[in-house]
Scaffold this motif. Sequence first.
Motif, PDB file in Angstrom:
ATOM      1  N   ALA A 181       0.832  -1.207   0.000  1.00  0.00           N
ATOM      2  CA  ALA A 181       0.000   0.000   0.000  1.00  0.00           C
ATOM      3  C   ALA A 181       0.865   1.256   0.000  1.00  0.00           C
ATOM      4  O   ALA A 181       0.573   2.233  -0.696  1.00  0.00           O
ATOM      5  N   ILE A 182       1.952   1.226   0.757  1.00  0.00           N
ATOM      6  CA  ILE A 182       2.864   2.357   0.821  1.00  0.00           C
ATOM      7  C   ILE A 182       3.497   2.625  -0.536  1.00  0.00           C
ATOM      8  O   ILE A 182       3.624   3.768  -0.974  1.00  0.00           O
ATOM      9  N   ALA A 183       3.891   1.563  -1.231  1.00  0.00           N
ATOM     10  CA  ALA A 183       4.515   1.717  -2.540  1.00  0.00           C
ATOM     11  C   ALA A 183       3.547   2.291  -3.561  1.00  0.00           C
ATOM     12  O   ALA A 183       3.935   3.083  -4.432  1.00  0.00           O
ATOM     13  N   LEU A 184       2.263   1.916  -3.440  1.00  0.00           N
ATOM     14  CA  LEU A 184       1.259   2.349  -4.404  1.00  0.00           C
ATOM     15  C   LEU A 184       0.693   3.721  -4.056  1.00  0.00           C
ATOM     16  O   LEU A 184       0.398   4.531  -4.952  1.00  0.00           O
ATOM     17  N   LEU A 185       0.535   3.997  -2.772  1.00  0.00           N
ATOM     18  CA  LEU A 185      -0.111   5.234  -2.312  1.00  0.00           C
ATOM     19  C   LEU A 185       0.753   5.915  -1.256  1.00  0.00           C
ATOM     20  O   LEU A 185       0.351   6.055  -0.098  1.00  0.00           O
ATOM     21  N   PRO A 186       1.953   6.342  -1.598  1.00  0.00           N
ATOM     22  CA  PRO A 186       2.892   6.829  -0.588  1.00  0.00           C
ATOM     23  C   PRO A 186       2.443   8.048   0.189  1.00  0.00           C
ATOM     24  O   PRO A 186       2.948   8.306   1.283  1.00  0.00           O
ATOM     25  N   ARG A 187       1.487   8.827  -0.334  1.00  0.00           N
ATOM     26  CA  ARG A 187       1.066  10.043   0.353  1.00  0.00           C
ATOM     27  C   ARG A 187      -0.308   9.918   1.005  1.00  0.00           C
ATOM     28  O   ARG A 187      -0.819  10.872   1.562  1.00  0.00           O
ATOM     29  N   ARG A 188      -0.907   8.714   0.962  1.00  0.00           N
ATOM     30  CA  ARG A 188      -2.280   8.591   1.442  1.00  0.00           C
ATOM     31  C   ARG A 188      -2.480   7.429   2.411  1.00  0.00           C
ATOM     32  O   ARG A 188      -3.601   6.982   2.603  1.00  0.00           O
ATOM     33  N   VAL A 189      -1.413   6.950   2.995  1.00  0.00           N
ATOM     34  CA  VAL A 189      -1.558   5.758   3.841  1.00  0.00           C
ATOM     35  C   VAL A 189      -1.020   5.989   5.252  1.00  0.00           C
ATOM     36  O   VAL A 189      -0.436   5.092   5.865  1.00  0.00           O
ATOM     37  N   ASN A 190      -1.214   7.172   5.802  1.00  0.00           N
ATOM     38  CA  ASN A 190      -0.764   7.433   7.171  1.00  0.00           C
ATOM     39  C   ASN A 190      -1.317   6.413   8.150  1.00  0.00           C
ATOM     40  O   ASN A 190      -0.605   5.942   9.048  1.00  0.00           O
ATOM     41  N   VAL A 191      -2.604   6.060   8.018  1.00  0.00           N
ATOM     42  CA  VAL A 191      -3.222   5.131   8.971  1.00  0.00           C
ATOM     43  C   VAL A 191      -2.632   3.737   8.839  1.00  0.00           C
ATOM     44  O   VAL A 191      -2.460   3.029   9.834  1.00  0.00           O
ATOM     45  N   ALA A 192      -2.314   3.323   7.603  1.00  0.00           N
ATOM     46  CA  ALA A 192      -1.714   2.009   7.407  1.00  0.00           C
ATOM     47  C   ALA A 192      -0.301   1.961   7.969  1.00  0.00           C
ATOM     48  O   ALA A 192       0.100   0.970   8.595  1.00  0.00           O
ATOM     49  N   VAL A 193       0.458   3.018   7.745  1.00  0.00           N
ATOM     50  CA  VAL A 193       1.815   3.077   8.288  1.00  0.00           C
ATOM     51  C   VAL A 193       1.771   3.045   9.813  1.00  0.00           C
ATOM     52  O   VAL A 193       2.522   2.306  10.456  1.00  0.00           O
ATOM     53  N   ALA A 194       0.889   3.841  10.413  1.00  0.00           N
ATOM     54  CA  ALA A 194       0.782   3.876  11.868  1.00  0.00           C
ATOM     55  C   ALA A 194       0.428   2.512  12.434  1.00  0.00           C
ATOM     56  O   ALA A 194       1.028   2.052  13.417  1.00  0.00           O
TER      57      ALA A 194
END
Length: 261
Positions: A181-194
């Motif tokens: 998800a990070i690779a595909l949407l690097p600027r829109r996945v704050n919740v996934a990263v957290a």
Amino acid sequence: MKTKFAILGAGKLGSIVARAWKAGKMPEYELVGILSRTADSAQALAEEVGVAWTTQLEELLKWKPQIVAEAASVEAVKANAIAVLQGGADFVTLAIGAFADADFYEEVQAVARAAGRKVYIASGAIGGFDLMRTAAVMSPIEASITSETGPQYLRTTPVYREEMAASETTLTAFEGSAKEAIALLPRRVNVAVATSLATNGPEHTGVKIESTPGFIGDTHTIRVEGEEIKAEIAIYSRTSAIAGYSVVALLNNIASPIQFQ
């Protein structure tokens, strides 16, 4: 003596933090200034709440903030976090997506440790970090986050398909690991990263993004399951305002003699 803090970002979320301070919702703090790369927005917000403003981090650090609260962007975190820590201030961040860059994440940790400073991750649009981290140390766990939103919010992303707008049912826009998800949407996945950083890491945390026609806002559902615990945390927010207020809550928690962890 009040703790001196500064705000990085003068947009919607930074404005929430500044106005909360002005309204007396942060009694243990003194706001010393606001930094934004856009002079007009920085000046307007600073004049509204009665503090100084700048477009230069060097000037902000001269005001000796003890904490700098970021409410801007991934780019702002990458451009400023290390210098803030080296300049003698703790750093609060909303744009945790910056830590999807593993090298940057490790560098920030190393700099913070060497400088004797702290980096605080605001809960943003989700929550339950305490429970997630507790579960992760109790036993091996499985962790995932499912985000439901309207197709209009996905229109400018690589996961958008035209059928989403016309569909009468919920469609899956993405399903995979947080790393994918990070690779595909690097600027829109704050919740996934957290979620991934609080649990199993990006490679082993599942992410699903669903598109529901007519849906306003976002619902994030986090699931954690281990040998001794099973938990589900669901958060709905109509707007992004919850993220700004999470910074206010975090700062008040830091200043309190009794803290929720």
